[in-house]
Design an enzyme around this catalytic site. Structure first.
Site, short mmCIF file in Angstrom:
data_model
loop_
_atom_site.label_atom_id
_atom_site.label_comp_id
_atom_site.label_asym_id
_atom_site.label_seq_id
_atom_site.Cartn_x
_atom_site.Cartn_y
_atom_site.Cartn_z
N PHE A 89 -36.94 19.28 8.79
CA PHE A 89 -36.12 20.48 8.66
C PHE A 89 -34.83 20.26 7.84
O PHE A 89 -34.02 21.17 7.68
CB PHE A 89 -35.77 21.04 10.06
CG PHE A 89 -35.09 20.07 11.00
CD1 PHE A 89 -33.72 19.83 10.91
CD2 PHE A 89 -35.81 19.40 11.99
CE1 PHE A 89 -33.08 18.96 11.78
CE2 PHE A 89 -35.19 18.52 12.87
CZ PHE A 89 -33.81 18.30 12.76
N TYR A 137 -25.10 16.34 7.60
CA TYR A 137 -26.31 16.17 8.42
C TYR A 137 -27.12 14.94 7.98
O TYR A 137 -28.34 14.90 8.19
CB TYR A 137 -27.18 17.42 8.34
CG TYR A 137 -26.76 18.52 9.30
CD1 TYR A 137 -26.79 18.32 10.69
CD2 TYR A 137 -26.35 19.77 8.84
CE1 TYR A 137 -26.42 19.33 11.57
CE2 TYR A 137 -25.99 20.79 9.72
CZ TYR A 137 -26.03 20.55 11.08
OH TYR A 137 -25.68 21.55 11.96
N ARG A 161 -21.32 21.09 24.66
CA ARG A 161 -22.79 21.16 24.61
C ARG A 161 -23.33 22.10 25.69
O ARG A 161 -24.32 22.81 25.48
CB ARG A 161 -23.42 19.77 24.77
CG ARG A 161 -22.98 18.73 23.76
CD ARG A 161 -23.68 18.79 22.45
NE ARG A 161 -25.11 18.78 22.54
CZ ARG A 161 -25.92 18.82 21.47
NH1 ARG A 161 -25.41 18.89 20.24
NH2 ARG A 161 -27.22 18.82 21.61
N HIS A 175 -22.73 24.48 16.16
CA HIS A 175 -22.97 23.03 16.18
C HIS A 175 -21.95 22.38 17.10
O HIS A 175 -20.81 22.83 17.17
CB HIS A 175 -22.81 22.45 14.77
CG HIS A 175 -22.75 20.95 14.77
ND1 HIS A 175 -23.87 20.16 14.75
CD2 HIS A 175 -21.69 20.09 14.85
CE1 HIS A 175 -23.51 18.89 14.81
NE2 HIS A 175 -22.20 18.82 14.87
N ARG A 224 -25.83 30.03 22.49
CA ARG A 224 -27.10 30.14 21.76
C ARG A 224 -28.03 31.17 22.37
O ARG A 224 -28.76 31.86 21.66
CB ARG A 224 -27.75 28.76 21.66
CG ARG A 224 -27.06 27.90 20.57
CD ARG A 224 -27.47 26.48 20.64
NE ARG A 224 -27.12 25.73 19.41
CZ ARG A 224 -27.21 24.41 19.31
NH1 ARG A 224 -27.62 23.69 20.34
NH2 ARG A 224 -26.88 23.81 18.19
N LYS A 258 -21.74 28.57 12.82
CA LYS A 258 -22.63 28.49 11.65
C LYS A 258 -22.69 29.84 10.90
O LYS A 258 -22.27 30.88 11.43
CB LYS A 258 -24.02 28.06 12.13
CG LYS A 258 -24.05 26.63 12.70
CD LYS A 258 -25.47 26.21 13.08
CE LYS A 258 -25.51 24.78 13.59
NZ LYS A 258 -26.90 24.33 13.87
N ASN A 283 -29.02 28.82 14.79
CA ASN A 283 -28.67 28.81 16.21
C ASN A 283 -27.16 28.86 16.50
O ASN A 283 -26.68 28.32 17.49
CB ASN A 283 -29.36 27.64 16.92
CG ASN A 283 -28.95 26.30 16.33
OD1 ASN A 283 -28.12 26.25 15.43
ND2 ASN A 283 -29.51 25.23 16.86
N THR A 315 -30.74 23.57 21.86
CA THR A 315 -30.93 23.75 20.41
C THR A 315 -31.80 24.97 20.11
O THR A 315 -31.46 25.78 19.24
CB THR A 315 -31.61 22.49 19.81
OG1 THR A 315 -30.89 21.34 20.24
CG2 THR A 315 -31.66 22.55 18.31
N GLU A 336 -17.82 13.25 12.48
CA GLU A 336 -17.82 14.67 12.11
C GLU A 336 -16.41 15.25 11.98
O GLU A 336 -16.14 16.06 11.10
CB GLU A 336 -18.64 15.46 13.13
CG GLU A 336 -20.12 15.11 13.06
CD GLU A 336 -20.97 15.83 14.10
OE1 GLU A 336 -22.20 15.66 14.06
OE2 GLU A 336 -20.42 16.55 14.95
N1 UDP Z 1 -32.96 22.17 13.66
C1 UDP Z 1 -34.02 22.83 13.04
N2 UDP Z 1 -35.29 22.59 13.48
C2 UDP Z 1 -35.57 21.73 14.50
C3 UDP Z 1 -34.50 21.06 15.13
C4 UDP Z 1 -33.21 21.31 14.69
O1 UDP Z 1 -33.81 23.61 12.12
O2 UDP Z 1 -36.76 21.56 14.86
C5 UDP Z 1 -31.58 22.42 13.19
C6 UDP Z 1 -30.75 23.27 14.16
O3 UDP Z 1 -29.89 24.12 13.41
C7 UDP Z 1 -29.98 22.21 14.93
C8 UDP Z 1 -29.72 21.17 13.84
O4 UDP Z 1 -30.90 21.18 13.06
O5 UDP Z 1 -28.82 22.74 15.51
C9 UDP Z 1 -29.44 19.78 14.32
O6 UDP Z 1 -30.48 19.38 15.19
P1 UDP Z 1 -30.18 18.63 16.55
O7 UDP Z 1 -31.48 18.16 17.10
O8 UDP Z 1 -29.11 17.62 16.34
O9 UDP Z 1 -29.67 19.81 17.52
P2 UDP Z 1 -28.23 20.20 18.09
O10 UDP Z 1 -27.50 18.91 18.36
O11 UDP Z 1 -27.55 21.05 17.05
O12 UDP Z 1 -28.52 20.97 19.34
#
Ligand code: UDP
Length: 137
Positions: free
Chosen positions: A57, A49, A85, A115, A102, A9, A112, A91, A126
């Site tokens: 968010f 997204y 993952r 992705h 992370r 990112k 973070n 996250t 994706e």
């Molecule tokens: N995100 C955020 N606030 C939140 C949760 C997620 O800004 O409370 C952002 C963060 O950058 C995250 C992305 O949205 O990586 C996608 O969220 P997801 O829950 O899918 O998390 P990931 O799969 O990336 O761990």
């Protein structure tokens, strides 16, 4: 063999840690099947997204994802989705395990660093979003 989409990112690209992040994938047995550096428009980030369109968010996240260049990759290997993952960590970096990307590079729950697709269905969507079959080896 499984494929997953990975993104470095804008926050991590700015920190100049592209190489360090890619090296963690390679050390864990994932292969870079495709890779490019791009800069998404706000609209492109919103399309990527789209599953989060109703989340509070969404607007802030898509601003962030279009604020600077990113590196998009297709990672390939056994259990690539789950393995990626695991290497990424939770996250929210506050909950991420030691040694994860992370934990080491993320600033907060939004900025973070990386992705990674979370299921075979999202991986298929994706990967197609950024790459044609002719660009994946
Ligand atoms: N995100 C955020 N606030 C939140 C949760 C997620 O800004 O409370 C952002 C963060 O950058 C995250 C992305 O949205 O990586 C996608 O969220 P997801 O829950 O899918 O998390 P990931 O799969 O990336 O761990």
């Amino acid at each position: 063999m499984e494929r997953t989409l990975s993104i470095i990112k804008p926050d991590a690209v700015r920190k100049n840690v592209i190489g360090e992040i890619i090296s963690r994938f390679e050390k864990n047995g994932l292969k870079i099947a495709a890779m490019k550096k791009i800069w998404m428009t706000k609209q492109e980030a919103k399309g990527f997204y789209i599953v989060h369109k109703d989340k509070p968010f969404y607007d802030s996240l898509t601003d962030f994802m279009s604020e600077g260049p990113i590196v998009v990759m297709v990672l390939e290997g056994e259990n690539a989705i789950a393995k990626n993952r695991e290497i990424m960590g939770a996250t929210n970096p506050a909950n991420a395990a030691p040694g994860t990307i992370r934990k080491d590079f993320a600033e907060n729950i939004e900025r973070n660093a990386v992705h990674g697709s979370d299921s075979p269905e999202t991986a298929a969507f994706e990967i197609k979003y950024f790459f044609s079959e002719l660009e994946i080896f």
